[in-house]
Scaffold this active site. Structure first.
Site, PDB file in Angstrom:
ATOM      1  N   PHE A 108       0.810  -1.220   0.000  1.00 15.29           N
ATOM      2  CA  PHE A 108       0.000   0.000   0.000  1.00 15.29           C
ATOM      3  C   PHE A 108       0.842   1.269   0.000  1.00 15.29           C
ATOM      4  CE2 PHE A 108       0.873  -0.090   4.498  1.00 15.29           C
ATOM      5  CZ  PHE A 108       0.667   1.198   4.975  1.00 15.29           C
ATOM      6  N   LYS A 109       2.083   1.175   0.440  1.00 13.65           N
ATOM      7  CA  LYS A 109       2.942   2.355   0.481  1.00 13.65           C
ATOM      8  C   LYS A 109       3.166   2.946  -0.913  1.00 13.65           C
ATOM      9  CE  LYS A 109       3.574   1.569   4.900  1.00 13.65           C
ATOM     10  NZ  LYS A 109       4.848   1.341   5.561  1.00 13.65           N
ATOM     11  N   ASP A 110       3.034   2.123  -1.958  1.00 14.51           N
ATOM     12  CA  ASP A 110       3.218   2.621  -3.322  1.00 14.51           C
ATOM     13  C   ASP A 110       2.232   3.729  -3.664  1.00 14.51           C
ATOM     14  OD1 ASP A 110       5.350   0.920  -4.153  1.00 14.51           O
ATOM     15  OD2 ASP A 110       3.933  -0.717  -4.474  1.00 14.51           O
ATOM     16  N   THR A 141       7.725   0.432   3.524  1.00 19.77           N
ATOM     17  CA  THR A 141       8.028   1.821   3.181  1.00 19.77           C
ATOM     18  C   THR A 141       9.350   1.924   2.431  1.00 19.77           C
ATOM     19  OG1 THR A 141       6.782   2.816   4.991  1.00 19.77           O
ATOM     20  CG2 THR A 141       8.594   4.098   4.118  1.00 19.77           C
TER      21      THR A 141
END
Length: 457
Positions: A108-110, A141
């Protein structure tokens, strides 16, 4: 829209300056000076594509970037995703799962770091400046930040990860990027140790200015801003699939992901309670349940990205919990520094309970959830998402949207142990083992890290 520090000792700054500053010079975190409302535009926003929605939300906070430029930055950032939906919602076993793992590092950090990398490049080019990014990671991250800025002009990146405490895939994703502007540092300690080093480096204002430090951790407001978008998108998609009373379940260790949802709610997204899911490193659950925000030893778990005790974004929430009183907030942060804990009044805890509920899992329950959910639906969960699904299954009193924060192939050992089958590897993961690696082991020492950065900028 201008930005202020949670601790109240820094003057207002623009969006571009907030992006470049990361941590405020008084040690606080930056926030917009006001919360814009979109409550009267929800029907209109629900019709938009992800990129169009991202523009409508982000433009409220980035007034100093022209419309054409901002739209181009958004399009460029999400063109690297495997689906134009960016963050699609699927319904499995009665639970809505929002898949946030379709970016280049399958986490999800993308969603935030592809945008942040492009913002950095855009602003640096405009200002003819250079930037040295220093960040800490508990797993995802680091790789997302590296992929966001690898090979970009005028940027170096130094990522600290706890040696031996990230998954094999997470480590390979970081260390297989051998671009000249990328430096991986394996810290002999925990994620909290790495995070403390990063914060201390930023707290040395003379050092920060001399070496032009920038932040990619979720202390950077642009990270949170990008995440706000997928709460709106996820809500709209679930409603289109029949959801009524919507609650988001958020696996989190640093509070940044769930704070983005909290902020979306303040903007007018009609959410019921937010559900915070943790593993055995449950400081955030202890806080929500009984006001116990106190440091304990970090425990290694199946969900390493949540193996955190001190949540770096918690301060942003405390600012609102303290009714935007910077003095009261600063006193709480000083208490944490001196005693390792924060105290809360009964009135403050009533406000917490009105906004949040929580659920903690164990390794055993995580493994059980992965197995049983796969047996029932054929859908494979990663261990972080399994923490959230465990919460939704245990509560079962609303339409739950569980944020799926990583692809299961990033944690193949746990998934295979639970299901008996190795998760299918996307091409981007399958190729990692054969790539060259670059990583330096370094002592858990602030001065050693600062010296390394200084010698390699």
């Amino acid at each position: 829209m201008n930005y202020i520090s949670t601790r109240g000792q820094k003057g207002k700054v623009s969006f571009k300056d907030a992006v470049m500053m990361g941590l405020a010079e008084d040690g606080g975190l930056l926030l917009p000076e006001s919360v814009p409302s979109v409550a009267d535009k929800l029907d209109e926003l629900a019709k938009l594509s992800y990129n169009e929605l991202a523009y409508e939300i982000i433009s409220l906070f980035a007034a100093d970037i022209p419309e054409t430029d901002l739209r181009t930055l958004i399009e460029k950032s999400y063109s690297s995703f495997t689906t134009p939906e960016v963050a699609p919602v699927v319904k499995k076993g009665g639970i809505y799962i929002q898949e946030l793992f379709h970016g280049p590092t399958f986490a999800f950090k993308d969603v935030a770091l592809q945008l942040l990398g492009n913002l950095f490049e855009y602003i640096l080019k405009e200002r003819s400046e250079k930037l040295n990014i220093i960040g800490a990671t508990s797993g995802d991250t680091g790789s997302a930040a590296i992929y966001g800025v690898r090979g970009k002009d005028n940027i170096n990146i130094f990522i600290l990860h706890p040696k031996g405490r990230v998954s094999a895939v997470q480590e390979m994703q970081m260390t297989s990027v051998t671009d000249d502007n990328v430096f991986n540092l394996a810290i002999e300690g925990t994620f909290d140790d790495a995070q403390d080093i990063v914060k201390a480096a930023f707290g040395d204002i003379a050092y920060k200015k001399r070496y032009k430090l920038g932040a990619v951790n979720s202390i950077n407001w642009a990270r949170v801003l990008a995440q706000i978008v997928y709460y709106f998108y996820g809500y709209f998609q679930a409603k289109k699939q029949g959801a009524q009373k919507v609650r988001f379940v958020v696996p989190t260790g640093n509070f940044g992901n769930i704070f983005a949802g909290y902020f979306a709610k303040m903007m007018g997204l009609p959410l019921d309670k937010m559900i915070l899911a943790t593993n055995e490193n449950n400081i955030l659950s202890r806080f929500i349940n009984n006001g116990d925000y106190s440091k304990k030893d970090v425990v290694q778990t199946y969900s390493p990205s949540m193996d955190i005790q001190i949540a770096s974004n918690f301060e942003r929430y405390l600012y609102f919990l303290c009714d935007r009183d910077s003095k009261a907030l600063s006193e709480k942060m000083a208490e944490l520094k001196t005693s390792g804990r924060i105290s809360f009044s009964s009135d403050e805890m009533r406000n917490v309970h009105a906004e949040f509920a929580t659920f903690s899992t164990s390794n055993e329950l995580t493994e059980k959830t992965i197995k049983e959910f796969y047996d029932k639906t054929g859908y494979v969960l990663d261990p972080h998402t399994a923490c959230g699904v465990s919460a939704a299954l245990s509560m079962a009193d609303a339409d739950y949207i569980c944020l799926s924060t990583a692809h299961p192939a990033k944690f193949p050992d746990v998934v295979e142990k639970a299901t008996g089958l190795a998760p299918e590897k996307p091409e981007g993961i399958a190729k990692l083992e054969n790539l060259d690696k670059k990583c330096i082991t370094i002592e858990n020492d602030l001065e050693r890290v600062k010296d390394f950065v200084a010698k390699h900028v």
